[in-house]
Enzyme design. Structure first.
Site, PDB file in Angstrom:
ATOM      1  CG  ASP A  67      18.119 -63.167  14.718  1.00  0.00           C
ATOM      2  OD1 ASP A  67      18.189 -61.972  14.415  1.00  0.00           O
ATOM      3  OD2 ASP A  67      18.686 -63.652  15.708  1.00  0.00           O
ATOM      4  CG  ASN A 136      21.049 -68.425  26.312  1.00  0.00           C
ATOM      5  OD1 ASN A 136      21.640 -67.750  25.462  1.00  0.00           O
ATOM      6  ND2 ASN A 136      19.842 -68.911  26.118  1.00  0.00           N
ATOM      7  CG  HIS A 138      21.141 -66.685  22.262  1.00  0.00           C
ATOM      8  ND1 HIS A 138      19.891 -66.433  22.780  1.00  0.00           N
ATOM      9  CD2 HIS A 138      21.657 -65.473  21.978  1.00  0.00           C
ATOM     10  CE1 HIS A 138      19.671 -65.139  22.779  1.00  0.00           C
ATOM     11  NE2 HIS A 138      20.722 -64.532  22.314  1.00  0.00           N
ATOM     12  CD  GLU A 143      17.542 -69.238  22.708  1.00  0.00           C
ATOM     13  OE1 GLU A 143      18.567 -69.133  23.427  1.00  0.00           O
ATOM     14  OE2 GLU A 143      16.699 -68.341  22.610  1.00  0.00           O
TER      15      GLU A 143
HETATM   16  P1  PGA Z   1      22.203 -57.894  23.111  1.00  0.00           P
HETATM   17  O1  PGA Z   1      21.798 -59.307  22.548  1.00  0.00           O
HETATM   18  O2  PGA Z   1      23.153 -57.310  22.129  1.00  0.00           O
HETATM   19  O3  PGA Z   1      20.918 -57.112  23.174  1.00  0.00           O
HETATM   20  O4  PGA Z   1      22.829 -58.120  24.448  1.00  0.00           O
HETATM   21  C1  PGA Z   1      22.786 -60.160  22.070  1.00  0.00           C
HETATM   22  C2  PGA Z   1      22.165 -61.472  21.694  1.00  0.00           C
HETATM   23  O5  PGA Z   1      21.194 -61.883  22.350  1.00  0.00           O
HETATM   24  O6  PGA Z   1      22.650 -62.093  20.737  1.00  0.00           O
END
Ligand code: PGA
Length: 246
Positions: A67, A136, A138, A143
């Site tokens: 992304d 959450n 995702h 999301e």
């Molecule tokens: P993080 O993010 O590795 O910074 O915890 C993971 C994500 O949001 O996919």
């Protein structure tokens, strides 16, 4: 889903790196699906070490990232282009022409999504897809509420994700509101998936994932529909699962 539990972040990162390196040693022209965020940084450090310590070469490896924020130029300090350059690409012998990250400043984000999905199909299937998980649930920027049939698409980031990511920006107002993300269906096209979850902040998400309930409300749960997923966790992220199991 195979679940591997390690004492700490370092050990979890080493395990993920071993799996990636084994893939590259088996096929020097492997296609890796890569993620950004705090979690994979330890994995990338290990891969960088592997170039000199273990003679691993990325000369013919291709990478496809998950992304990118819409509106951030490639050289913006918080763009995922820049993240990948700083945390991996600048330190390994990969050809930058073989690295793909969505263009967050394409004239048409919709057309960029189509172009990007074509890249996934042309170079893929991805041999190993690295994933993190949001608090959450995702995966990439898919999301809660995302349809499992989604391909690369434009998303509006939910408040909790913008808050999670605000730590990297001068203020929350500067966190982009939209992103281009590969979809759940795009991710599930990969041959093998490694999901990394470390730290206490992911304990709830890991517990929910391992409840095996598949739901749009928790996008990572669609990984149960894939035949080769390895979840690599540390004790902190696994803490709530253990408590319940005892
Ligand atoms: P993080 O993010 O590795 O910074 O915890 C993971 C994500 O949001 O996919």
């Amino acid at each position: 889903m195979k679940v591997l539990v390690f004492d700490n972040y370092e050990a979890a990162s080493e395990q993920a790196a071993q799996m990636v390196e084994a893939q590259i040693l088996e096929n020097g022209q492997s296609v890796l699906g890569l993620a950004t965020g705090s979690t994979p940084i330890g994995l990338y450090k290990n891969l960088i070490e592997g170039v000199t310590a273990r003679g691993v070469s990325y000369k013919e490896v291709c990478t496809i990232n998950l992304d990118e924020y819409i509106g951030l130029a490639n050289d913006h300090s918080e763009s995922y282009h820049r993240f990948m350059a700083e945390n991996l690409f600048d330190h390994i012998d990969i050809s930058i022409d073989n690295t793909y990250v969505p263009n967050g400043v394409a004239p048409s984000a919709e057309e960029e999504c189509i172009r990007y999905e074509e890249i996934i199909d042309r170079l893929g299937p991805i041999d190993i897809q690295i994933l993190g998980i949001g608090s959450n649930g995702h995966i990439a920027f898919n999301e809660p509420g995302t349809d499992p049939e989604t391909l690369t698409h434009v998303v509006e980031l939910v408040a909790s994700t913008r808050e999670d990511n605000a730590r990297f920006f001068p203020s929350i107002d500067e966190v982009p509101t939209h992103a281009i993300t590969t979809g759940i269906k795009s991710i599930l096209k990969s041959k093998k998936i490694i999901l990394l979850a470390t730290g206490k902040g992911k304990a709830d998400a890991v517990k929910k994932l391992l409840s095996k309930e598949i739901s749009k409300d928790f996008p990572a749960s669609f990984l149960w529909n894939h035949k080769d997923v390895t979840l690599i966790v540390d004790q902190d992220a696994y803490a709530l699962v253990q408590t319940e199991g005892q």
